[in-house]
Design a protein around this motif. Structure first.
Motif, PDB file in Angstrom:
ATOM      1  N   SER A  14       0.798  -1.225   0.000  1.00  0.00           N
ATOM      2  CA  SER A  14       0.000   0.000   0.000  1.00  0.00           C
ATOM      3  C   SER A  14       0.831   1.276   0.000  1.00  0.00           C
ATOM      4  O   SER A  14       0.286   2.370  -0.165  1.00  0.00           O
ATOM      5  CB  SER A  14      -0.936   0.010   1.215  1.00  0.00           C
ATOM      6  N   SER A  15       2.154   1.170   0.179  1.00  0.00           N
ATOM      7  CA  SER A  15       2.989   2.370   0.201  1.00  0.00           C
ATOM      8  C   SER A  15       4.449   1.977   0.009  1.00  0.00           C
ATOM      9  O   SER A  15       4.794   0.792  -0.024  1.00  0.00           O
ATOM     10  CB  SER A  15       2.833   3.114   1.539  1.00  0.00           C
ATOM     11  N   GLU A  19       4.527  -0.372  -2.975  1.00  0.00           N
ATOM     12  CA  GLU A  19       3.754   0.398  -3.959  1.00  0.00           C
ATOM     13  C   GLU A  19       4.564   0.652  -5.219  1.00  0.00           C
ATOM     14  O   GLU A  19       4.084   0.417  -6.341  1.00  0.00           O
ATOM     15  CB  GLU A  19       3.315   1.730  -3.344  1.00  0.00           C
ATOM     16  N   TYR A  23       3.936  -0.716  -9.200  1.00  0.00           N
ATOM     17  CA  TYR A  23       3.839   0.124 -10.395  1.00  0.00           C
ATOM     18  C   TYR A  23       4.842  -0.313 -11.464  1.00  0.00           C
ATOM     19  O   TYR A  23       4.502  -0.429 -12.643  1.00  0.00           O
ATOM     20  CB  TYR A  23       4.095   1.593 -10.040  1.00  0.00           C
ATOM     21  N   LYS A  41      -5.721   2.710   0.480  1.00  0.00           N
ATOM     22  CA  LYS A  41      -4.432   2.854  -0.189  1.00  0.00           C
ATOM     23  C   LYS A  41      -4.231   1.746  -1.216  1.00  0.00           C
ATOM     24  O   LYS A  41      -3.715   1.974  -2.318  1.00  0.00           O
ATOM     25  CB  LYS A  41      -3.298   2.886   0.832  1.00  0.00           C
ATOM     26  N   VAL A  45      -3.637   2.164  -5.307  1.00  0.00           N
ATOM     27  CA  VAL A  45      -2.543   1.539  -6.058  1.00  0.00           C
ATOM     28  C   VAL A  45      -3.104   0.711  -7.208  1.00  0.00           C
ATOM     29  O   VAL A  45      -2.637   0.800  -8.349  1.00  0.00           O
ATOM     30  CB  VAL A  45      -1.672   0.661  -5.135  1.00  0.00           C
TER      31      VAL A  45
END
Length: 248
Positions: A14-15, A19, A23, A41, A45
Motif C-alpha cells: 500500500s505504500s 507500492e 507500479y 491505499k 494503487v
C-alpha cells in the motif's frame, strides 16, 4: 522479458517499496496481487495500475495472520491460475534503545518482520513445491548486516531473515524444487518506516539521517525487477542497496 505475464504477490503493497514495485512490475507486464492492511491505499494503487493498462487485484490482509497469507495466495490462483513470485515486503521499524524496554514494539517487530515472512513462506511453499518453480523475495535491511545502537530488535528480525532465506535456497536446491530466493538489504530509503518510531531521541537521529541521505523507494523496485528478470536457472541471493553518499 522474464517479468511479462508473471503473477507476483506483494505484501506491504500500500505504500513505499511495495507500492513502487507494484507500479514498475505492472508496467513490465506482470500481473499483480497486492496485500496490505489499508484498503483505501490498496485501492488507489490498484486503480493507478489499471488506469495505466496493467493488471492488479488486491486483498486487505495482515501478514501476522497465517490465514490472511493463505487467502492472498488463493486469490492469486483464483484470478490468474498460478503464482510465480512472492515478494514478502511488509515491515515495521519502531527502533528504540533496549533500556527503554518497549516490549510491545519488540513483539510487533517480531510478529511482522519475522513471523510475517514465515507466514508468507508457509502459504506459498506448497504451491512452489508442487509446480517445482517459484521465487521468494524479501525486504530485509542493512540492519540485517550490521549492528547499530537503537536497532537491536529490528536488526535481530532482519538478521533472522538473512539466515531463513539462505537455508530456504539451500534446501530447495537439495530437494530439486527450483525455488529462487533473493534478500534485499536497503539502507536509507524514504518510506513510512520512520513513522513507527516512538522513541524521541532515536526518531530525531533517524530523521536527520534520512533527510541527508534518503533516496526514493523506486530504487528498490528496480532491484526487485532485476531479480525477477533473471533466467530461471540463475539465482541472485542478496542485494545491498542504498544512497551513494550514505556511509551506512
Amino acid at each position: 522479458m522474464a517479468i511479462k505475464e508473471k503473477v507476483v504477490i506483494i505484501t506491504g503493497a500500500s505504500s513505499g517499496i511495495g507500492e513502487e514495485t507494484a507500479y514498475l512490475l505492472a508496467k513490465k507486464g506482470a500481473k499483480l496481487v497486492l496485500g496490505a492492511r489499508r484498503e483505501e491505499k490498496l485501492r488507489t494503487v490498484q486503480q493507478t495500475i489499471l488506469n495505466q493498462g496493467g493488471e492488479a487485484v488486491f486483498q486487505v490482509m495482515d501478514v501476522t495472520k497465517p490465514q490472511d497469507n493463505t487467502s492472498l495466495v488463493e486469490l492469486a490462483k483464483k484470478v490468474y491460475g498460478k503464482v510465480d513470485v512472492m515478494f514478502l515486503n511488509a515491515g515495521l521499524m519502531p527502533n528504540s534503545r533496549l533500556s527503554e524496554l518497549k516490549m510491545t514494539e519488540w513483539n510487533q517487530m517480531i510478529d511482522v518482520n519475522l513471523k510475517g515472512v514465515l507466514n508468507g513462506i508457509e502459504a506459498i511453499l506448497p504451491e512452489f513445491i508442487k509446480q517445482k518453480s517459484g521465487q521468494i523475495i524479501t525486504t530485509s535491511s542493512v540492519a540485517g548486516l550490521k549492528a547499530y545502537p537503537g536497532g537491536a530488535v529490528y536488526g535481530a528480525t532482519k538478521w533472522a531473515i538473512r539466515d531463513l532465506m539462505e537455508v530456504l535456497r539451500m534446501e530447495s536446491a537439495e530437494e530439486g524444487t527450483n525455488i529462487r530466493t533473493s534478500t534485499i538489504y536497503p539502507a536509507a530509503i524514504n518510506t513510512e518506516l520512520l513513522s513507527t518510531i516512538s522513541s524521541e531521541k532515536v526518531l530525531n537521529d533517524f530523521q536527520q539521517m534520512y533527510a541527508q541521505y534518503g533516496i526514493s523507494p523506486d530504487s528498490i523496485a528496480r532491484i526487485v525487477a532485476f531479480a525477477i528478470d533473471q533466467p530461471d536457472d540463475v539465482n541472485v541471493t542478496e542485494f545491498t542497496v542504498g544512497p551513494t553518499t550514505q556511509p551506512w
